[in-house]
Design a protein around this motif. Sequence first.
Motif, PDB file in Angstrom:
ATOM      1  N   HIS A  48       3.440  -1.522  -1.095  1.00 59.69           N
ATOM      2  CA  HIS A  48       2.145  -1.070  -1.611  1.00 59.69           C
ATOM      3  C   HIS A  48       1.270  -0.559  -0.470  1.00 59.69           C
ATOM      4  N   TYR A  51      -2.472   0.425  -0.555  1.00 63.81           N
ATOM      5  CA  TYR A  51      -3.546  -0.540  -0.315  1.00 63.81           C
ATOM      6  C   TYR A  51      -3.919  -0.555   1.169  1.00 63.81           C
ATOM      7  N   LYS A 114       5.554 -12.259  -3.261  1.00 67.35           N
ATOM      8  CA  LYS A 114       4.493 -13.221  -2.986  1.00 67.35           C
ATOM      9  C   LYS A 114       3.816 -12.880  -1.653  1.00 67.35           C
ATOM     10  N   HIS A 117       1.645  -9.823  -2.153  1.00 68.75           N
ATOM     11  CA  HIS A 117       0.462 -10.194  -2.926  1.00 68.75           C
ATOM     12  C   HIS A 117      -0.550 -10.917  -2.039  1.00 68.75           C
ATOM     13  N   GLN A 118      -0.076 -11.854  -1.226  1.00 70.55           N
ATOM     14  CA  GLN A 118      -0.971 -12.588  -0.334  1.00 70.55           C
ATOM     15  C   GLN A 118      -1.608 -11.672   0.706  1.00 70.55           C
ATOM     16  N   LYS A 119      -0.862 -10.678   1.156  1.00 71.83           N
ATOM     17  CA  LYS A 119      -1.380  -9.772   2.178  1.00 71.83           C
ATOM     18  C   LYS A 119      -2.603  -9.013   1.677  1.00 71.83           C
ATOM     19  N   TYR A 120      -2.565  -8.571   0.430  1.00 71.86           N
ATOM     20  CA  TYR A 120      -3.640  -7.731  -0.084  1.00 71.86           C
ATOM     21  C   TYR A 120      -4.617  -8.454  -1.000  1.00 71.86           C
ATOM     22  N   ASN A 121      -4.283  -9.646  -1.478  1.00 67.05           N
ATOM     23  CA  ASN A 121      -5.126 -10.268  -2.491  1.00 67.05           C
ATOM     24  C   ASN A 121      -5.676 -11.635  -2.124  1.00 67.05           C
ATOM     25  N   SER A 122      -5.253 -12.191  -1.043  1.00 67.06           N
ATOM     26  CA  SER A 122      -5.752 -13.527  -0.736  1.00 67.06           C
ATOM     27  C   SER A 122      -6.958 -13.424   0.180  1.00 67.06           C
ATOM     28  N   GLY A 123      -7.870 -14.347  -0.015  1.00 70.25           N
ATOM     29  CA  GLY A 123      -9.035 -14.430   0.842  1.00 70.25           C
ATOM     30  C   GLY A 123      -8.705 -15.235   2.077  1.00 70.25           C
TER      31      GLY A 123
END
Length: 178
Positions: A48, A51, A114, A117-123
């Motif tokens: 992705h 992003y 996972k 996802h963590q790279k772009y969506n986790s705080g």
Amino acid sequence: MKFTHAVLGLSILVAAPAFSATAAPAPKAAAASTAHIQAVQNLLGVMHVEYELRAVAARTRFPTEAQRKAVNAKLDKMPPAEVHRRLAPSLARVISLDTATEMTRFYGTPYGKKIIHQKYNSGPQIMMPGMSGAVSPEEKKERKRAAYVQASQELAAAEPAIQHEAFKLLQALNNEKH
């Protein structure tokens, strides 16, 4: 005094090719095959990278707010596949076919998804000293595969090039007149 500056400048010009030859990594191949470019496109898709392009745009200082809005509007209209298509040829010079294939496979696994996802969506995450995240046995096994280790190292080394090419694409979008 001028003579000293001229000699110094000339010595730098003469010495520069010797330093640049050792400082910059050599490209993997002169021209990437279409299969190689497609493999890099596939990798950019599962990563992705669009992003990442938005993250680079957010960090970029634009001369005016209008230019920032115009570039973001162009990014909104650009399909992810177009981002991958435009970045892949230049990134094929720093990402080998084997790395693109292995990391595409990895990022297609549940653990790889996972990670993305963590790279772009986790705080922000707080971890106390001595703490480590829970890692399943499958994930541990995946991290130890020789092909994965080598490919992840190469991809990590290519990260500055990915950032640079994303910035160049933003510049191109900023200069387009549509």
